[in-house]
Design a protein around this motif. Structure first.
Motif, PDB file in Angstrom:
ATOM      1  N   PHE A 283     -14.451 -28.089 -15.608  1.00  0.00           N
ATOM      2  CA  PHE A 283     -14.057 -27.006 -15.612  1.00  0.00           C
ATOM      3  C   PHE A 283     -13.781 -26.506 -17.329  1.00  0.00           C
ATOM      4  N   PRO A 284     -14.181 -25.487 -17.817  1.00  0.00           N
ATOM      5  CA  PRO A 284     -13.682 -25.231 -19.251  1.00  0.00           C
ATOM      6  C   PRO A 284     -12.241 -25.247 -19.289  1.00  0.00           C
TER       7      PRO A 284
ATOM      8  N   HIS B  16      -3.242 -21.211 -20.972  1.00  0.00           N
ATOM      9  CA  HIS B  16      -2.794 -20.145 -19.792  1.00  0.00           C
ATOM     10  C   HIS B  16      -1.354 -19.664 -20.027  1.00  0.00           C
TER      11      HIS B  16
ATOM     12  N   LEU C  85      -9.804 -21.068 -18.776  1.00  0.00           N
ATOM     13  CA  LEU C  85     -10.584 -20.117 -18.277  1.00  0.00           C
ATOM     14  C   LEU C  85      -9.990 -19.864 -16.978  1.00  0.00           C
ATOM     15  N   LEU C  86      -9.429 -20.809 -16.224  1.00  0.00           N
ATOM     16  CA  LEU C  86      -8.746 -20.693 -14.991  1.00  0.00           C
ATOM     17  C   LEU C  86      -7.625 -21.519 -15.161  1.00  0.00           C
TER      18      LEU C  86
END
Lengths: 112, 399
Positions: B309-310, B257, B313-314
């Protein structure tokens, strides 16, 4: 990609008329929904009840649309079933998106 | 224009030559279709004005000869006729004539017909130019495509080259299957010992499949290698390993991210550690298909119910490490969702339940044979069926 939209109260209901949501339609879906947002329809109900298969690129597209909506509106996913619902569960996206069984249930839940 | 006048009457030839020369055109003469055709092959005429009835080869036959020859440029043909009637016009048009003029020749009329001819020839000319341009563009595109194709073939060899080749580490035996949907793909995996007791492993599926996905998967190979900064942050021991997979997943998610712009791409993975000393399995699931675990105690293959969660992605997602006993004789099976996008003979997608039914009776066999038989059953090695997604499968046995 087949996508039909209609306005229901404060919401724009967008129905995906495809059985397969994959890399072939993901860019077009992103373009069309982001166009709705640009045009001021920020409360969107996305109806996936006709979708029987969804791949990872479509899921990525839905998340990027959710980020686009941000705090200025809603993106509610309705009608996910079978392996589409399984994908939301497997990736915990059912905790990230607001989900409902049907358009009516989604709008009712918002009104309540 | 370069004009060829074809007429067996000498006076007609001369009249036409005079009119046309006065209009500023270059004129050559022929007395029948055959001589005309010889001249047409030697010179570049834009326009042929030909009489209808002539000895040796008549006007319509000359027309047909010119049209079937498919010359590299267009020849506009005006047929002269003393005859009247629709039938003649139809015959002439069928033979490939563009226009007709009646004898005796009126200068003004011929001028108008020549202007029409010029318009058509100009259009033909611009079409020829465009076609030549398109052909050259087409040639460049084909060359570019060939270059990309040979690059991709080379990249496929390199991508397969980074996959681990060693398959035995003390008590641990590993085997795998890998097949990209196109030349290269977003699936990847690796495993390597961290110390005498711990074996680190992961199976990754980058969303999409193609060049960008493949490059991200290569990037992840580096990020998760033994020498990367994500790994080197800590010394692992029996105590810290119990939470290591989830911490590494969080660090990787953070890295994707805040350090790496992956665009719309993200990844699912299962990543973990086998502790061969304490016979334990620790892993984190990040949106990857639920793995199978074969237990030597129950002799059953179970799908492990886990979600996550992948990665990428977030931001700032939390991950949890799943901890399971892994006694001698256990087998851990990881796979990418490409396997579940294959179709059975009846067109139905392969389900996890079906995969489990395929695998269960093979569990007493060594991993290499299981993979061979599964590949046979699912048609993985057949080149005729196109695979919709990359397919990877990893089996880890503790002996």
């Amino acid at each position: 990609m087949k996508l039909s939209t209609h306005v229901q109260g404060e919401f724009t209901v967008a129905t995906i008329g495809e059985a397969r949501m994959d890399a072939a339609i993901a860019p077009e879906l992103k373009h069309q929904i982001s166009q709705l947002l640009t045009d001021g329809s920020t409360r969107i109900v996305l109806d996936l009840s006709q979708v029987t298969f969804m791949d990872s690129s479509s899921l990525g597209t839905l998340v990027s649309l959710l980020k686009m909506v941000g705090n200025r509106g809603d993106l509610i996913i309705v009608g996910a079933k079978g392996i589409v619902a399984d994908l939301f569960k497997l990736t915990r996206m059912e905790r990230v998106f607001r989900m409902a069984d049907s358009v009516e249930a989604a709008l009712g839940a918002v009104a309540a | 224009m370069n004009i060829l006048v074809v007429d067996d009457a000498r006076d007609m030839q001369l009249i036409l030559r005079r009119i046309l020369t006065l209009m500023g055109h270059q004129v050559m003469l022929a007395e029948n279709g055959e001589t005309a055709w010889q001249l047409i092959q030697q010179h570049h005429f834009q326009l042929v004005i030909s009489d209808w009835v002539m000895p040796i080869m008549d006007g319509p036959t000359l027309c047909r000869t010119v049209r079937t020859a498919e010359l590299p440029y267009y020849v506009y043909i005006i047929l002269l006729t003393g005859m009247s009637g629709k039938q003649n016009l139809i015959q002439g048009m069928e033979a490939g004539a563009d226009d007709f003029a009646t004898k005796p020749i009126v200068r003004e009329e011929l001028e108008v017909r020549l202007r029409a001819a010029q318009r058509v020839l100009d259009l033909e000319h611009s079409l020829e130019d465009k076609n030549r341009h398109l052909e050259s563009v087409n040639r460049s595109l084909s060359a570019a495509q060939q270059l990309i194709q040979s690059d991709l073939e080379r990249a496929a060899v390199l991508q397969a080259g980074v996959l681990p080749s060693q398959k035995a580490f003390g008590r641990i035996a590993v085997d795998w299957f890998f097949q990209p949907a196109q030349y290269i793909g977003g699936d990847t995996f690796n495993y390597f010992p961290i110390n005498d007791d711990l074996l680190f492993f992961y199976s990754i599926d980058v969303s999409g499949h193609g060049i960008a996905s493949a490059l991200l998967s290569m990037c992840l190979q580096t990020l998760l290698s033994a020498t990367s900064e994500l790994h080197c942050l800590e010394e692992l021991d029996a105590r810290t390993v119990a939470t290591f997979p989830s911490r590494l997943a969080e660090r990787l998610n953070h890295h994707l991210h805040y350090r790496l712009d992956t665009g719309d791409h993200y990844l699912t993975l299962i990543m973990g550690v086998v502790d061969t000393q304490l016979e334990q399995l620790y892993f984190v699931q990040a949106g990857h298909p639920q793995p199978f675990l074969y237990s030597p105690v129950t002799t059953q293959l179970e799908q492990i119910d886990c979600t996550g969660f992948p990665i990428g992605l977030l931001p700032d997602m939390e991950y949890e490490t799943i901890h399971l006993p892994f006694p001698a004789g256990s087998r851990f099976i990881l796979y990418s969702d490409g396997l579940l996008e294959l179709q059975e003979a009846n067109g139905e997608l392969i389900t996890e339940a079906m995969l489990k039914r395929c695998l269960q009776p093979l569990m007493k066999q060594p991993a290499s044979q299981v993979i061979q038989q599964l590949a046979l059953k699912l048609g993985l090695n057949s080149t005729s069926t196109e695979k919709p997604d990359d397919i990877s499968l990893l089996m880890i046995d503790l002996c």
